[in-house]
Design a protein around this motif. Structure first.
Motif, mmCIF file in Angstrom:
data_model
loop_
_atom_site.group_PDB
_atom_site.id
_atom_site.type_symbol
_atom_site.label_atom_id
_atom_site.label_comp_id
_atom_site.label_asym_id
_atom_site.label_seq_id
_atom_site.Cartn_x
_atom_site.Cartn_y
_atom_site.Cartn_z
ATOM 1 N N LEU A 66 12.001 -5.403 3.634
ATOM 2 C CA LEU A 66 11.085 -6.338 3.887
ATOM 3 C C LEU A 66 9.697 -5.974 4.303
ATOM 4 N N LYS A 67 10.150 -4.816 5.451
ATOM 5 C CA LYS A 67 8.627 -4.209 5.540
ATOM 6 C C LYS A 67 8.059 -3.371 4.426
ATOM 7 N N ASP A 68 8.789 -2.559 3.821
ATOM 8 C CA ASP A 68 8.347 -1.920 2.677
ATOM 9 C C ASP A 68 7.553 -3.060 1.631
ATOM 10 N N GLY A 69 8.399 -4.274 1.406
ATOM 11 C CA GLY A 69 7.766 -5.294 0.685
ATOM 12 C C GLY A 69 6.134 -5.672 1.088
ATOM 13 N N LEU A 71 4.366 -3.732 2.979
ATOM 14 C CA LEU A 71 3.413 -2.506 2.543
ATOM 15 C C LEU A 71 2.861 -2.370 1.375
ATOM 16 N N LEU A 72 3.775 -2.945 0.335
ATOM 17 C CA LEU A 72 3.524 -2.807 -0.985
ATOM 18 C C LEU A 72 2.425 -3.907 -1.420
ATOM 19 N N MET A 73 2.514 -5.021 -0.944
ATOM 20 C CA MET A 73 1.658 -6.093 -1.054
ATOM 21 C C MET A 73 0.386 -6.046 -0.549
ATOM 22 N N TYR A 75 -1.054 -2.826 -0.053
ATOM 23 C CA TYR A 75 -1.800 -1.938 -0.996
ATOM 24 C C TYR A 75 -2.221 -2.579 -2.143
ATOM 25 N N PHE A 76 -1.468 -3.534 -2.877
ATOM 26 C CA PHE A 76 -1.878 -4.309 -3.932
ATOM 27 C C PHE A 76 -3.099 -4.970 -3.644
ATOM 28 N N HIS A 77 -3.305 -5.658 -2.322
ATOM 29 C CA HIS A 77 -4.192 -6.377 -2.105
ATOM 30 C C HIS A 77 -5.736 -5.552 -1.826
ATOM 31 N N HIS A 78 -5.358 -4.576 -1.118
ATOM 32 C CA HIS A 78 -6.536 -3.668 -0.805
ATOM 33 C C HIS A 78 -7.160 -2.945 -2.083
ATOM 34 N N ILE A 79 -6.329 -2.426 -2.711
ATOM 35 C CA ILE A 79 -6.475 -1.760 -3.946
ATOM 36 C C ILE A 79 -7.364 -2.648 -4.955
ATOM 37 N N ARG A 80 -6.883 -3.726 -5.158
ATOM 38 C CA ARG A 80 -7.449 -4.711 -6.135
ATOM 39 C C ARG A 80 -8.664 -5.021 -5.620
ATOM 40 N N ALA A 81 -8.771 -5.229 -4.382
ATOM 41 C CA ALA A 81 -10.226 -5.787 -3.722
ATOM 42 C C ALA A 81 -11.159 -4.776 -3.975
ATOM 43 N N ASN A 95 2.857 7.580 -1.641
ATOM 44 C CA ASN A 95 3.052 7.996 -3.020
ATOM 45 C C ASN A 95 3.760 7.045 -3.917
ATOM 46 N N ILE A 96 5.017 6.278 -3.168
ATOM 47 C CA ILE A 96 5.630 5.646 -4.127
ATOM 48 C C ILE A 96 4.929 4.167 -4.187
ATOM 49 N N TYR A 97 4.726 3.352 -3.259
ATOM 50 C CA TYR A 97 3.990 2.095 -3.326
ATOM 51 C C TYR A 97 2.718 1.990 -3.946
ATOM 52 N N ALA A 98 1.880 2.910 -3.277
ATOM 53 C CA ALA A 98 0.501 2.827 -3.939
ATOM 54 C C ALA A 98 0.614 3.324 -5.233
ATOM 55 N N GLY A 99 1.226 4.269 -5.614
ATOM 56 C CA GLY A 99 1.379 4.706 -7.033
ATOM 57 C C GLY A 99 1.924 3.679 -8.109
ATOM 58 N N LEU A 100 2.832 2.806 -7.610
ATOM 59 C CA LEU A 100 3.208 1.614 -8.248
ATOM 60 C C LEU A 100 2.242 0.768 -8.435
ATOM 61 N N VAL A 101 1.426 0.607 -7.542
ATOM 62 C CA VAL A 101 -0.001 -0.613 -7.488
ATOM 63 C C VAL A 101 -0.767 0.039 -8.476
ATOM 64 N N CYS A 102 -0.933 1.290 -8.427
ATOM 65 C CA CYS A 102 -2.118 1.974 -9.158
ATOM 66 C C CYS A 102 -1.437 1.959 -10.671
#
Length: 365
Positions: A66-69, A71-73, A75-81, A95-102
């Motif tokens: 849940l915490k990692d989820g 964190l993933l969201m 990264y998604f919000h800020h990178i997309r913004a 590396n894992i979660y920001a990498g997936l978002v990218c």
């Protein structure tokens, strides 16, 4: 208009200690954002530098989905913004979660694998295997993946990273103008230093047992220990308090005075990306006695800048410490001076910053 970069780490204090010079270099050419969990004193430091800061909490070692989820969201919000032209990620979860978002947003990114951590160095449990697969997915589409030693390189190849993606970097190096050779201290009392997180995997148990034996042969020995206890391993502090020859200093903002006062540094860690302690100690002209593992043996030249001992082998740690202790003061000094020479040649932070800057410029050309 300046091209936009996002740098993502876990804790802002780590970025300040190891990557401040890199960010200083980048803000001259690019608009730079830093995403991390910010410590109170770091926000002004980075904003004064010209970096735009985004505070995002992270549970570095936790495995709560849940915490990692969240964190993933985040990264998604800020990178997309921000819509950056390039993202640089450091440490496992970025590396894992920001990498997936990218990957999802089709944004260029460069990952740095500073160490493989517990998930690659303990039992192959179901959770660990899942995280390993996730790690591969997170960094597989990176423009480049920096590795710090050849063991990491081999693991990355097994995860599906291509040879042409892999780039070597000597960690983040060391600031040679800040960490300078220190005058060698008087022979007595004999002082040893250990810096690192207080936890089993950093070999704190071996340190305490070895100290119990060494104090019998070196009555004036002082073993200085610095670092924060890992969550759930606070009991080591009580064990240290039972030994009057152990001097615990907690977390240090600046380790240089400690390097200056001791005769030798030790690192007893079980696994390492590239040992910052070994590099900083060498820069201050202090020899190191360290575990014979990747990431430590990359820094220590056995018998010339310090000594390597077999990992987990307390008898060997004691033996190598006694070899050092009974050496003449001239040999101890020579080990330290050679250590400084090797570190200055291989681990100059200015060279590391140039490696990153050149690759970023090439990726954005």
């Amino acid at each position: 208009m300046k091209k936009k970069l996002i740098i993502i780490g876990n804790i802002s204090s780590s970025t300040r200690v190891f990557r401040a010079e890199l960010l200083e270099s980048l803000v001259k050419t690019y608009a730079v954002w830093l995403i991390a969990q910010f410590m109170p004193n770091d926000l002004k430091f980075f904003t004064d530098m010209g970096v735009q800061c985004i505070d995002l909490p992270i549970d570095r070692r936790g495995k709560n989905p849940l915490k990692d989820g969240v964190l993933l969201m985040g990264y998604f919000h800020h990178i997309r913004a921000v819509k950056p032209d390039l993202v640089l990620t450091f440490t496992i979860k970025p590396n894992i979660y920001a990498g997936l978002v990218c990957r999802w947003l089709k944004i260029k990114y460069i990952a740095t694998v500073e160490g493989l951590g517990t998930i690659f160095n303990t039992d192959a449990s179901f959770v660990n295997r899942c995280v390993q697969r996730l790690y591969g997915l997170g960094i597989r589409k990176a423009e480049a993946v920096f590795y710090l030693n050849y063991y990491i390189r081999e693991v990355l190849l097994k995860l599906g990273i291509k040879e042409q993606q892999l780039k070597y970097t000597p960690g983040m190096g060391v600031n040679l103008e800040k960490f300078t050779p220190q005058p060698y201290p008087p022979e007595h009392p004999f002082r040893i230093l250990t810096i690192g997180r207080i936890m089993k995997e950093k070999g704190i148990g071996e340190v305490l047992v070895a100290s119990d034996e060494l104090i019998k042969q070196i009555p004036d020995m002082e073993w200085h220990i610095c670092g924060a206890p890992e969550k759930g391993e606070e009991h080591w502090l009580e064990e240290m308090s039972k030994r009057p020859w152990i001097k615990y200093h907690g977390v240090l903002a600046d380790p240089r005075p400690m390097y200056a006062m001791v005769h030798v540094t030790t690192t007893t860690t079980y696994h390492e990306g590239l040992s910052t302690v070994c590099i900083e100690s060498g820069a201050c002209a202090r020899p190191v006695i360290g575990s014979d593992i990747p990431g430590v043996r990359d820094v220590i030249v056995n018998g010339e800048t310090g000594y390597l001992f077999d990992k987990n082998n307390i008898k060997d740690l004691i033996a190598k410490t006694l070899v050092f202790y009974f050496s003449s003061i001239a040999i101890k000094k020579e080990l330290g001076l050679k250590s400084r020479m090797i570190v200055a040649w291989k681990f100059d932070r200015k060279k590391v910053v140039k490696i990153y800057y050149d690759l970023i410029s090439k990726s954005l050309a």
